[in-house]
Every structure is written in structure tokens, then in C-alpha cells.
Design a protein around this motif. Structure first.
Motif, mmCIF file in Angstrom:
data_model
loop_
_atom_site.group_PDB
_atom_site.id
_atom_site.type_symbol
_atom_site.label_atom_id
_atom_site.label_comp_id
_atom_site.label_asym_id
_atom_site.label_seq_id
_atom_site.Cartn_x
_atom_site.Cartn_y
_atom_site.Cartn_z
ATOM 1 N N ALA A 156 0.817 -1.217 0.000
ATOM 2 C CA ALA A 156 0.000 0.000 0.000
ATOM 3 C C ALA A 156 0.849 1.264 0.000
ATOM 4 O O ALA A 156 0.388 2.319 -0.415
ATOM 5 C CB ALA A 156 -0.938 0.006 1.204
ATOM 6 N N ASP A 157 2.104 1.162 0.436
ATOM 7 C CA ASP A 157 2.945 2.350 0.511
ATOM 8 C C ASP A 157 3.886 2.502 -0.675
ATOM 9 O O ASP A 157 4.637 3.460 -0.757
ATOM 10 C CB ASP A 157 3.766 2.342 1.805
ATOM 11 N N ASP A 158 3.875 1.548 -1.605
ATOM 12 C CA ASP A 158 4.687 1.681 -2.805
ATOM 13 C C ASP A 158 4.117 2.763 -3.694
ATOM 14 O O ASP A 158 2.904 2.978 -3.717
ATOM 15 C CB ASP A 158 4.725 0.369 -3.591
ATOM 16 N N PRO A 159 4.978 3.432 -4.473
ATOM 17 C CA PRO A 159 4.441 4.385 -5.445
ATOM 18 C C PRO A 159 3.465 3.657 -6.364
ATOM 19 O O PRO A 159 3.703 2.529 -6.779
ATOM 20 C CB PRO A 159 5.677 4.862 -6.212
ATOM 21 N N ILE A 160 2.368 4.299 -6.650
ATOM 22 C CA ILE A 160 1.310 3.646 -7.408
ATOM 23 C C ILE A 160 1.556 3.754 -8.900
ATOM 24 O O ILE A 160 1.323 2.823 -9.649
ATOM 25 C CB ILE A 160 -0.055 4.227 -6.996
ATOM 26 N N THR A 161 2.062 4.863 -9.346
ATOM 27 C CA THR A 161 2.269 5.047 -10.782
ATOM 28 C C THR A 161 3.550 4.365 -11.234
ATOM 29 O O THR A 161 4.531 4.334 -10.512
ATOM 30 C CB THR A 161 2.288 6.534 -11.165
ATOM 31 N N GLU A 162 3.513 3.789 -12.416
ATOM 32 C CA GLU A 162 4.718 3.206 -12.993
ATOM 33 C C GLU A 162 5.217 4.057 -14.150
ATOM 34 O O GLU A 162 6.226 3.737 -14.763
ATOM 35 C CB GLU A 162 4.429 1.779 -13.440
ATOM 36 N N VAL A 163 4.503 5.133 -14.482
ATOM 37 C CA VAL A 163 4.915 6.046 -15.537
ATOM 38 C C VAL A 163 5.917 7.025 -14.920
ATOM 39 O O VAL A 163 5.598 7.696 -13.942
ATOM 40 C CB VAL A 163 3.691 6.810 -16.107
ATOM 41 N N PRO A 164 7.148 7.104 -15.461
ATOM 42 C CA PRO A 164 8.122 8.019 -14.872
ATOM 43 C C PRO A 164 7.699 9.478 -15.079
ATOM 44 O O PRO A 164 7.332 9.869 -16.185
ATOM 45 C CB PRO A 164 9.424 7.709 -15.618
ATOM 46 N N VAL A 165 7.715 10.227 -14.012
ATOM 47 C CA VAL A 165 7.364 11.645 -14.086
ATOM 48 C C VAL A 165 8.442 12.452 -13.373
ATOM 49 O O VAL A 165 9.139 11.951 -12.508
ATOM 50 C CB VAL A 165 5.983 11.940 -13.457
ATOM 51 N N THR A 166 8.549 13.721 -13.762
ATOM 52 C CA THR A 166 9.532 14.614 -13.164
ATOM 53 C C THR A 166 8.872 15.958 -12.906
ATOM 54 O O THR A 166 7.728 16.190 -13.286
ATOM 55 C CB THR A 166 10.732 14.813 -14.115
ATOM 56 N N GLY A 167 9.612 16.835 -12.270
ATOM 57 C CA GLY A 167 9.168 18.209 -12.082
ATOM 58 C C GLY A 167 7.906 18.323 -11.244
ATOM 59 O O GLY A 167 7.732 17.625 -10.249
ATOM 60 N N GLU A 168 7.046 19.229 -11.679
ATOM 61 C CA GLU A 168 5.826 19.532 -10.937
ATOM 62 C C GLU A 168 4.947 18.299 -10.746
ATOM 63 O O GLU A 168 4.383 18.089 -9.673
ATOM 64 C CB GLU A 168 5.046 20.612 -11.686
ATOM 65 N N LEU A 202 2.578 14.172 -7.200
ATOM 66 C CA LEU A 202 2.419 12.762 -6.856
ATOM 67 C C LEU A 202 3.073 12.421 -5.527
ATOM 68 O O LEU A 202 2.525 11.642 -4.739
ATOM 69 C CB LEU A 202 2.973 11.877 -7.972
ATOM 70 N N ALA A 203 4.242 12.998 -5.249
ATOM 71 C CA ALA A 203 4.928 12.726 -3.988
ATOM 72 C C ALA A 203 4.126 13.255 -2.803
ATOM 73 O O ALA A 203 3.995 12.574 -1.778
ATOM 74 C CB ALA A 203 6.331 13.346 -4.001
ATOM 75 N N MET A 204 3.585 14.451 -2.933
ATOM 76 C CA MET A 204 2.792 15.024 -1.843
ATOM 77 C C MET A 204 1.512 14.214 -1.622
ATOM 78 O O MET A 204 1.129 13.934 -0.480
ATOM 79 C CB MET A 204 2.463 16.488 -2.143
ATOM 80 N N LEU A 205 0.863 13.820 -2.694
ATOM 81 C CA LEU A 205 -0.345 13.018 -2.572
ATOM 82 C C LEU A 205 -0.020 11.656 -1.954
ATOM 83 O O LEU A 205 -0.740 11.189 -1.057
ATOM 84 C CB LEU A 205 -1.007 12.866 -3.945
ATOM 85 N N ALA A 206 1.070 11.029 -2.374
ATOM 86 C CA ALA A 206 1.468 9.735 -1.814
ATOM 87 C C ALA A 206 1.745 9.855 -0.313
ATOM 88 O O ALA A 206 1.368 8.968 0.466
ATOM 89 C CB ALA A 206 2.696 9.197 -2.544
ATOM 90 N N LYS A 207 2.381 10.935 0.089
ATOM 91 C CA LYS A 207 2.691 11.143 1.518
ATOM 92 C C LYS A 207 1.412 11.184 2.348
ATOM 93 O O LYS A 207 1.296 10.505 3.372
ATOM 94 C CB LYS A 207 3.469 12.452 1.683
ATOM 95 N N HIS A 208 0.443 11.957 1.908
ATOM 96 C CA HIS A 208 -0.783 12.098 2.695
ATOM 97 C C HIS A 208 -1.667 10.858 2.603
ATOM 98 O O HIS A 208 -2.341 10.503 3.575
ATOM 99 C CB HIS A 208 -1.531 13.366 2.294
ATOM 100 N N ARG A 209 -1.645 10.167 1.468
ATOM 101 C CA ARG A 209 -2.360 8.878 1.376
ATOM 102 C C ARG A 209 -1.760 7.893 2.376
ATOM 103 O O ARG A 209 -2.480 7.140 3.030
ATOM 104 C CB ARG A 209 -2.238 8.292 -0.031
ATOM 105 N N HIS A 210 -0.428 7.867 2.445
ATOM 106 C CA HIS A 210 0.236 6.962 3.389
ATOM 107 C C HIS A 210 -0.241 7.222 4.817
ATOM 108 O O HIS A 210 -0.601 6.287 5.531
ATOM 109 C CB HIS A 210 1.755 7.121 3.315
ATOM 110 N N PHE A 211 -0.232 8.486 5.228
ATOM 111 C CA PHE A 211 -0.642 8.780 6.601
ATOM 112 C C PHE A 211 -2.103 8.408 6.838
ATOM 113 O O PHE A 211 -2.454 7.907 7.910
ATOM 114 C CB PHE A 211 -0.390 10.251 6.949
#
Length: 179
Positions: A3-15, A20-29
């Protein structure tokens, strides 16, 4: 995949990577507040609020799904707030509860499915500036939101409810997400 692994497998950068990182952090909590709980515990309301942990996750999944649909399909994805019936309001209220037959595992799985779709949308959306008109509702002051703004709203909603969930979990058994 956990459940805590990154969900997307499409490589993304920048904004997009930042969103995605911020959303993943709050989903985790939010998900973390349910660790080691039974279905019954996930449905308990140990505070003065009507909220329970399973219901909060159901609600956040619904909100995320609706806003992701809004990004793609515009205001029709949100429904017409002026024409909501008592049944519509009852259905919305049921989002905040664990209903008979629902399991915490099922709620978490449904949330993970919504999260995967949102992550794919963030990774592949042609333009974060693309805007849609907002549906008529008394709480919308703006007339339109960009995909970026809708995604920031999903992040804010997830973070806010992760905080609610932390209070509920601490009220259940003293466990905390942090500290």
C-alpha cells in the motif's frame, strides 16, 4: 506492491512528480491510521464526531475519484448540487460510515484503485493548466479550476482527513501516525 509503494509506474519529473509525492505522503498517513485494526474498529466512532476511519477512507476515495473525473469530464462528473435528492444526501452520508458487509481491506483496496487511476492521470494529462468550469454550488467562488488546482484540492482534502483519522485512531487505542 504494498500500500505504501508508489502507485504510478509512468516516470514523471518536475511539478508532476512533486504533486504525486505530496499526494502519496498524505495517502500513506491516512492508510497508516488503519494499521492492525479489525473491520469493527475501522467502523467505530470514538469521538464526538460521526466520523470513523473506514468511512473517512471511503469519503476520500470518493472525493478523489470525483475530482479526477472532473479533470477529464468537467462539471458533469460532479453532479448537480441543486438537484440532489434525499437519497443522494443519504448516499453521501453513507460515505462516512462502514456499512454492513464492508471490510477495511475492501475499503483500502477500493482507495488504492482510485489512487492508481489518479496517479496515471497526473502522469499522462497533456496540460495541468487545462481548466474546466466548476459545477454550480454555493461553496465555489471561482468559475473554473485547472487540473492543477483540482489536484491540489485532492491533496488538501487527503491531508485534512489524514489529520482527522489520526485523532480518531488515537481515541481508539492511543496509536498515533507520528510521534
Amino acid at each position: 506492491m504494498t500500500a505504501d509503494d508508489p502507485i504510478t509506474e509512468v516516470p514523471v519529473t518536475g511539478e508532476r512528480a512533486d504533486l504525486l509525492a505530496m499526494l502519496a505522503k498524505h495517502r500513506h498517513f491516512l492508510r497508516f491510521t488503519t494499521r492492525d485494526l479489525s473491520d469493527e474498529q475501522a467502523g467505530l466512532r470514538p469521538t464526538a464526531s460521526e466520523l470513523c476511519l473506514g468511512g473517512l477512507i471511503k469519503h476520500v476515495a470518493t472525493v478523489e475519484r470525483n475530482w479526477a473525473n472532473f479533470i477529464v469530464d468537467g462539471p458533469s462528473a460532479m453532479g448537480n448540487f441543486d438537484e440532489m435528492t434525499e437519497d443522494d444526501f443519504a448516499q453521501r452520508a453513507a460515505e462516512f460510515r462502514m456499512l454492513p458487509g464492508e471490510t477495511l481491506a475492501g475499503v483500502l483496496d477500493a482507495y488504492a484503485q482510485v489512487a492508481r487511476r489518479t496517479d496515471e492521470l497526473v502522469a499522462t494529462l497533456p496540460d495541468l493548466d487545462a481548466a474546466q468550469p466548476l459545477p454550480k454550488a454555493p461553496w465555489f467562488e471561482d468559475t473554473q479550476w485547472s487540473a492543477r488546482r483540482a489536484l491540489m484540492h485532492i491533496i488538501a482534502e487527503t491531508a485534512q482527513h489524514a489529520g482527522h483519522a489520526d485523532i480518531i485512531r488515537e481515541s481508539l487505542d492511543g496509536a498515533k501516525s507520528m510521534g
